[in-house]
Design an enzyme around this catalytic site. Structure first.
Site, PDB file in Angstrom:
ATOM      1  N   GLY A  86      19.072 -35.212 -37.260  1.00 23.96           N
ATOM      2  CA  GLY A  86      19.854 -34.105 -37.805  1.00 23.96           C
ATOM      3  C   GLY A  86      21.136 -33.910 -37.013  1.00 23.96           C
ATOM      4  O   GLY A  86      22.122 -34.637 -37.205  1.00 23.96           O
ATOM      5  N   GLY A  87      21.130 -32.953 -36.099  1.00 21.78           N
ATOM      6  CA  GLY A  87      22.334 -32.576 -35.348  1.00 21.78           C
ATOM      7  C   GLY A  87      23.111 -33.750 -34.762  1.00 21.78           C
ATOM      8  O   GLY A  87      24.338 -33.815 -34.890  1.00 21.78           O
ATOM      9  N   HIS A  90      11.654 -32.824 -47.094  1.00 21.84           N
ATOM     10  CA  HIS A  90      12.059 -32.294 -45.781  1.00 21.84           C
ATOM     11  C   HIS A  90      11.454 -30.896 -45.596  1.00 21.84           C
ATOM     12  O   HIS A  90      11.351 -30.137 -46.553  1.00 21.84           O
ATOM     13  CB  HIS A  90      13.588 -32.241 -45.685  1.00 21.84           C
ATOM     14  CG  HIS A  90      14.053 -31.996 -44.291  1.00 21.84           C
ATOM     15  ND1 HIS A  90      14.074 -30.730 -43.747  1.00 21.84           N
ATOM     16  CD2 HIS A  90      14.457 -32.839 -43.315  1.00 21.84           C
ATOM     17  CE1 HIS A  90      14.484 -30.816 -42.488  1.00 21.84           C
ATOM     18  NE2 HIS A  90      14.728 -32.084 -42.204  1.00 21.84           N
ATOM     19  N   GLY A 112      15.821 -29.076 -34.748  1.00 20.71           N
ATOM     20  CA  GLY A 112      16.937 -28.198 -34.389  1.00 20.71           C
ATOM     21  C   GLY A 112      16.648 -27.273 -33.221  1.00 20.71           C
ATOM     22  O   GLY A 112      17.404 -26.349 -32.955  1.00 20.71           O
ATOM     23  N   ASN A 136      20.584 -37.213 -41.234  1.00 19.12           N
ATOM     24  CA  ASN A 136      20.488 -36.184 -42.268  1.00 19.12           C
ATOM     25  C   ASN A 136      21.553 -35.141 -41.935  1.00 19.12           C
ATOM     26  O   ASN A 136      21.377 -34.347 -41.020  1.00 19.12           O
ATOM     27  CB  ASN A 136      19.078 -35.579 -42.254  1.00 19.12           C
ATOM     28  CG  ASN A 136      18.945 -34.418 -43.225  1.00 19.12           C
ATOM     29  OD1 ASN A 136      19.846 -34.153 -44.022  1.00 19.12           O
ATOM     30  ND2 ASN A 136      17.822 -33.725 -43.165  1.00 19.12           N
ATOM     31  N   TRP A 137      22.643 -35.196 -42.683  1.00 24.54           N
ATOM     32  CA  TRP A 137      23.753 -34.269 -42.385  1.00 24.54           C
ATOM     33  C   TRP A 137      23.428 -32.836 -42.817  1.00 24.54           C
ATOM     34  O   TRP A 137      24.147 -31.920 -42.466  1.00 24.54           O
ATOM     35  CB  TRP A 137      25.030 -34.746 -43.095  1.00 24.54           C
ATOM     36  CG  TRP A 137      25.701 -35.915 -42.434  1.00 24.54           C
ATOM     37  CD1 TRP A 137      25.312 -36.552 -41.284  1.00 24.54           C
ATOM     38  CD2 TRP A 137      26.906 -36.572 -42.866  1.00 24.54           C
ATOM     39  NE1 TRP A 137      26.198 -37.571 -40.977  1.00 24.54           N
ATOM     40  CE2 TRP A 137      27.183 -37.602 -41.943  1.00 24.54           C
ATOM     41  CE3 TRP A 137      27.773 -36.406 -43.950  1.00 24.54           C
ATOM     42  CZ2 TRP A 137      28.290 -38.447 -42.067  1.00 24.54           C
ATOM     43  CZ3 TRP A 137      28.868 -37.249 -44.075  1.00 24.54           C
ATOM     44  CH2 TRP A 137      29.129 -38.260 -43.142  1.00 24.54           C
ATOM     45  N   LYS A 138      22.379 -32.656 -43.612  1.00 27.12           N
ATOM     46  CA  LYS A 138      22.030 -31.314 -44.129  1.00 27.12           C
ATOM     47  C   LYS A 138      23.268 -30.710 -44.816  1.00 27.12           C
ATOM     48  O   LYS A 138      24.041 -31.445 -45.404  1.00 27.12           O
ATOM     49  CB  LYS A 138      21.473 -30.442 -43.002  1.00 27.12           C
ATOM     50  CG  LYS A 138      20.319 -31.160 -42.260  1.00 27.12           C
ATOM     51  CD  LYS A 138      19.531 -30.276 -41.347  1.00 27.12           C
ATOM     52  CE  LYS A 138      18.409 -31.102 -40.704  1.00 27.12           C
ATOM     53  NZ  LYS A 138      17.538 -30.333 -39.836  1.00 27.12           N
ATOM     54  N   GLU A 186       8.218 -35.432 -38.968  1.00 29.40           N
ATOM     55  CA  GLU A 186       9.117 -34.448 -38.359  1.00 29.40           C
ATOM     56  C   GLU A 186       8.337 -33.165 -38.063  1.00 29.40           C
ATOM     57  O   GLU A 186       8.157 -32.332 -38.956  1.00 29.40           O
ATOM     58  CB  GLU A 186      10.272 -34.107 -39.310  1.00 29.40           C
ATOM     59  CG  GLU A 186      11.184 -35.261 -39.624  1.00 29.40           C
ATOM     60  CD  GLU A 186      12.582 -34.759 -40.017  1.00 29.40           C
ATOM     61  OE1 GLU A 186      13.543 -35.178 -39.360  1.00 29.40           O
ATOM     62  OE2 GLU A 186      12.710 -33.956 -40.946  1.00 29.40           O
ATOM     63  N   SER A 212      15.006 -33.169 -32.986  1.00 33.73           N
ATOM     64  CA  SER A 212      15.731 -33.156 -31.707  1.00 33.73           C
ATOM     65  C   SER A 212      15.797 -34.533 -31.047  1.00 33.73           C
ATOM     66  O   SER A 212      15.718 -34.661 -29.821  1.00 33.73           O
ATOM     67  CB  SER A 212      15.140 -32.118 -30.752  1.00 33.73           C
ATOM     68  OG  SER A 212      15.237 -30.821 -31.305  1.00 33.73           O
ATOM     69  N   GLU A 219      12.641 -28.280 -44.529  1.00 31.84           N
ATOM     70  CA  GLU A 219      13.522 -27.186 -44.996  1.00 31.84           C
ATOM     71  C   GLU A 219      13.409 -26.999 -46.502  1.00 31.84           C
ATOM     72  O   GLU A 219      13.540 -25.885 -47.010  1.00 31.84           O
ATOM     73  CB  GLU A 219      14.969 -27.465 -44.549  1.00 31.84           C
ATOM     74  CG  GLU A 219      15.126 -27.248 -43.050  1.00 31.84           C
ATOM     75  CD  GLU A 219      16.161 -28.139 -42.380  1.00 31.84           C
ATOM     76  OE1 GLU A 219      17.037 -28.696 -43.075  1.00 31.84           O
ATOM     77  OE2 GLU A 219      16.085 -28.282 -41.144  1.00 31.84           O
TER      78      GLU A 219
HETATM   79  P1  13P Z   1      17.502 -32.280 -35.584  1.00 26.41           P
HETATM   80  O1  13P Z   1      17.728 -33.703 -35.170  1.00 26.41           O
HETATM   81  O2  13P Z   1      18.776 -31.477 -35.627  1.00 26.41           O
HETATM   82  O3  13P Z   1      16.417 -31.641 -34.798  1.00 26.41           O
HETATM   83  O4  13P Z   1      17.003 -32.319 -37.112  1.00 26.41           O
HETATM   84  C1  13P Z   1      15.997 -33.196 -37.469  1.00 26.41           C
HETATM   85  C2  13P Z   1      15.903 -33.225 -38.934  1.00 26.41           C
HETATM   86  O5  13P Z   1      15.526 -32.248 -39.559  1.00 26.41           O
HETATM   87  C3  13P Z   1      16.286 -34.458 -39.636  1.00 26.41           C
HETATM   88  O6  13P Z   1      15.877 -34.447 -40.939  1.00 26.41           O
END
Ligand code: 13P
Length: 254
Positions: free
Chosen positions: A237-238, A98, A176, A9-11, A170, A216, A100
């Site tokens: 994510g990251g 998600h 994050g 997920n590149w956000k 999640e 994470s 967010e």
């Molecule tokens: P991180 O891997 O950066 O913690 O993010 C997870 C995420 O929100 C994937 O959708």
């Protein structure tokens, strides 16, 4: 056998040229290094989708997805993107719900249920996200929270439609933050989710549903997480922003 999946997920990261270049690297590394049948998915910003889907045509192990869609089929919704538009550029997946989106855009279970339905109607696979906040974990209400998110978001689907979705657990406190859920903590919830699916749709459907862990997840902890009985991959994510790290996470299945 349920699918083993690693979805990135590149956000709201990556400009257009960087996205193309990172994705090309991923495709080449997967071709050269990934031996199993695991599915890699990159959920990019909308601007990349069409180009990434073209590049992904050369490798059936890599697919492309969006991170959201609107709940209506089409119409006067300035600035929004529909599921059919996403489908039309060759993407196959959409992240729905998600944390967010739930937190910053006020997306409710009822809205997310509509988004899931329109996604399926347009032949896309929703990656439906659920997970508790730190407060809910510490208050020991997290099983109730997860059950409520499942009930409100996806348990209204027909058995045929439910069989097409992917779930992602999640925990919000792990996203994050570097605070990964321990393999035991994650497995406990994944087993609970699978049990709830079995109660609602039967054991066979529960056994066939891919449930990803997100929060994470990185090349160092992926293998231990993915070795848990009910964890079928990750939503990253990251670590999905770097091709080497992302592909190393995919290789953690081997
Ligand atoms: P991180 O891997 O950066 O913690 O993010 C997870 C995420 O929100 C994937 O959708």
């Amino acid at each position: 056998m349920r699918k083993k999946i690693v979805a990135g997920n590149w956000k709201m990261n990556m400009d257009y040229p960087s996205g193309l270049s990172v994705f090309s690297e991923i495709i080449n590394m997967v071709k050269d290094e990934v031996t199993g049948s695991q599915q890699a998915i990159v959920c990019s910003p909308y601007i990349h989708l069409s180009s990434l889907a073209q590049l992904a045509k050369s490798n059936s192990q890599v697919s492309v997805g969006a991170q959201n869609c609107h709940q209506a089929e089409s119409g006067a919704y300035t600035g929004e993107i529909s599921a059919s538009q996403i489908k039309s550029v060759g993407a196959e997946y959409v992240i729905i719900g998600h944390s967010e989106r739930r937190q910053y855009f006020g997306e409710s279970d009822a809205l997310l249920s509509e988004k899931t339905v329109i996604t399926l109607k347009n032949g896309l696979t929703p990656i439906f996200c659920i997970g508790e906040t730190l407060e809910q974990r510490e208050g020991n209400t997290y099983f109730d929270v997860i059950k409520e998110q499942l009930t409100g978001g996806v348990f209204n689907l027909s058995a045929d439609d439910f069989a097409k979705i992917v779930l992602a657990y999640e925990p919000v406190w792990a996203i994050g933050t570097g605070l990964t859920a321990s393999p035991e903590q994650a497995q406990e919830i994944h087993a609970f989710i699978r049990k709830e699916i079995a109660v609602k749709y039967g054991q066979e459907t529960a056994d066939e549903t891919s449930i990803l862990y997100g929060g994470s997840c990185n090349p160092k902890n992926a293998a231990e997480l993915f070795s848990q009985t009910d964890i079928d991959g990750g939503l990253i994510g990251g670590a999905s922003l770097k091709s080497r790290d992302f592909v190393d996470i995919i290789k953690a299945f081997n």
